[in-house]
Design an enzyme around this catalytic site. Structure first.
Site, PDB file in Angstrom:
ATOM      1  N   SER A   1      -5.139  -3.704  -9.911  1.00 31.92           N
ATOM      2  CA  SER A   1      -4.286  -3.459  -8.750  1.00 31.92           C
ATOM      3  C   SER A   1      -2.805  -3.455  -9.120  1.00 31.92           C
ATOM      4  O   SER A   1      -2.381  -2.625  -9.903  1.00 31.92           O
ATOM      5  CB  SER A   1      -4.611  -4.508  -7.688  1.00 31.92           C
ATOM      6  OG  SER A   1      -3.955  -4.216  -6.493  1.00 31.92           O
TER       7      SER A   1
ATOM      8  N   ASP B   1       0.901   0.618  -4.903  1.00 35.66           N
ATOM      9  CA  ASP B   1       0.642  -0.256  -6.047  1.00 35.66           C
ATOM     10  C   ASP B   1      -0.216   0.519  -7.056  1.00 35.66           C
ATOM     11  O   ASP B   1      -0.501   1.706  -6.857  1.00 35.66           O
ATOM     12  CB  ASP B   1      -0.009  -1.575  -5.590  1.00 35.66           C
ATOM     13  CG  ASP B   1      -1.438  -1.384  -5.123  1.00 35.66           C
ATOM     14  OD1 ASP B   1      -1.744  -0.317  -4.563  1.00 35.66           O
ATOM     15  OD2 ASP B   1      -2.255  -2.305  -5.319  1.00 35.66           O
TER      16      ASP B   1
HETATM   17 MG    MG Z   1      -4.236  -2.643  -5.116  1.00 35.39          MG
END
Ligand code: MG
Length: 458
Positions: free
Chosen positions: A99, A242
């Protein structure tokens, strides 16, 4: 990953490449996941990190060894992989992603056949198989097959587009500056925006696992370039993602960067105008604004623990159609009950097109809160004891203990005091209608917590 028999954190398994997360470890995790699924069809996909192919091969090795068939979808945003699970009638997915973490990290997420991350109970089953080494290795003639599955990003973008009024958005010819931060979002968002008739300016849109231009987390301090670009180019909107593009943070046409729960509240408002009485799912770390909007537009808020998995699982259980997080995760159930950067972007453009209002105006129409954050160091060993003592001390305020301690006050101020799941700290997150009140809430409760910690230590 130091705690015994615990691998999954709030968002899958995470660790530093070749320290916590080695190829050997990932083969075994693959075998544990494969044993759990039992000869099923699973997608394997990954974000743009430097270790993605290495771990995809390792996890595929473990999965096929236990007789699961693997469909490799390549590099893609996490929500695109989650969408592909349902689209292609798979039994689940293993997603290699860390992430928003720094580039030296990687991680593993596991989803079920609905594309939603598996429940805590199922994580425990996989952890038990792993630690007891109870791998069900297949006979030589029952080893799983490996296939390549192309085109999932196009399918995902097309699916997102079905949930908004494309014609209305196209007519506006919005100029959007998009900053995927060299993450996997660069593969989907520019394509989506062009389909929606936008003029697209892209920053950091080539996938590069070293994250050379900004840290992967779309926090205010990392989005200065985007804010400057939006203003300098007189664009209508800026959006940043992100590393795996499930979270999105927006910049208005004046260059102001907005917190995720404000954007979420905007989506909530227009969602409730169409869906009166709907249930809205959000963690206790979100702003009171989410509740104020629900009260004003006829919604019902369900507060959960912090973490995207619990939001998704709660939405599934309650058949709720909308969820959101303070960090820029929005879960739009009609598309899929997982956080999804491209879907959120399309929803914002849909609202701008429908209302004909600028982003700063739309956000300016929401009630205003002042937010104050702080943290103190606290050794991991005493976190639990400290939290218990603090909860007792706060009994007169009827604390909400969904996650940490949340105190709600009648003047619409609130404070959340919560130990970090990963670091030796306690976090304070207060909000109020005046800055002084928010500061005062943090100051007061921080002092109380420090006092209690001293007592526990002595
Ligand atoms: Mg993420």
């Amino acid at each position: 990953m130091s705690q015994e028999r615990r691998l999954f954190g709030t968002n899958g398994i995470r660790g530093i490449v070749n320290q916590d997360l080695t190829p050997e470890f990932v083969i075994n995790i693959g075998a544990a996941i494969g044993t759990f699924f039992k000869h099923k069809r699973l997608l394997v996909g990954y974000d743009g990190r430097t270790s993605n192919i290495m771990f995809a091969h390792a996890v595929t090795s473990g999965l096929t060894a236990t007789g699961c068939d693997v469909y490799d979808v390549g590099t893609a945003p996490t929500p695109a992989i989650q969408y592909a699970v349902r689209k292609h009638n798979m039994d689940g997915a293993v997603i290699i992603t860390a992430s928003h973490n720094p580039p030296e990290y990687n991680g593993i997420k596991v989803t079920g056949n609905d594309g939603i991350e598996i429940s805590r109970e199922d994580e425990i089953k996989i952890e038990n198989i792993f630690f007891d080494k109870k791998f069900n290795l297949a006979e030589w003639n029952k080893i799983g097959q490996t296939h390549t599955l192309n085109g999932i990003i196009d399918e995902y973008v097309e699916a997102v587009e079905t949930h908004v009024n494309i014609g209305a958005i196209q007519k506006k010819h919005f100029h959007v500056v998009v900053d995927p931060g060299n993450g996997a979002g660069g593969l989907a968002a520019p394509r989506l925006l062009r389909d929606l008739g936008c003029k697209v300016t892209a920053l950091n849109a080539n996938v590069d696992g070293t994250f050379p231009n900004r840290p992967s987390e779309p926090r205010v301090e990392n989005l200065g370039d985007l804010a400057v670009a939006v203003k300098a180019l007189s664009a209508d909107l800026g959006v940043a993602y992100d590393g795996d593009a499930d979270r999105s943070v927006f910049v208005d046409e004046k260059g102001e960067i907005h917190a995720g729960d404000r954007t979420f509240a905007l989506i909530e408002k227009y969602f409730l105008l169409k869906n009166k009485g709907a249930t809205i799912v959000t963690p206790v770390s979100s702003s009171y604004l989410v509740k104020e909007i629900a009260d004003a537009y006829g919604g019902n808020v369900v507060w959960t623990k912090v973490g995207s998995t619990v939001v998704s699982q709660t939405m599934k259980k309650l058949k709720a159609k909308l969820g959101g997080e303070e960090n820029g995760g929005v879960f739009y159930g009609p598309h899929q009950a997982v956080r999804d950067g491209a879907m959120t972007t399309a929803l914002i453009l849909d609202i701008m097109a429908k209302t004909g209002k600028k982003m700063s105006t739309l956000l300016g129409e929401l009630p205003r809160y002042f937010i104050e954050k702080d943290k103190i160091e606290c050794p991991n060993e005493i976190k639990e004891q400290l939290l218990k003592a603090f909860t007792e001390l706060m009994q007169k305020y009827k604390p909400d203990t969904t996650d940490g301690v949340k105190l709600w006050f009648e003047d619409k101020s609130s404070i959340l005091i919560r130990p970090s799941g990963t670091e030796p700290i306690f976090r304070f997150y207060a909000e109020a209608k005046t800055r002084q009140k928010a500061e005062q809430l943090v100051r007061k409760h921080k002092a109380q917590l420090v006092q209690l910690m001293k007592k526990i230590k002595t």
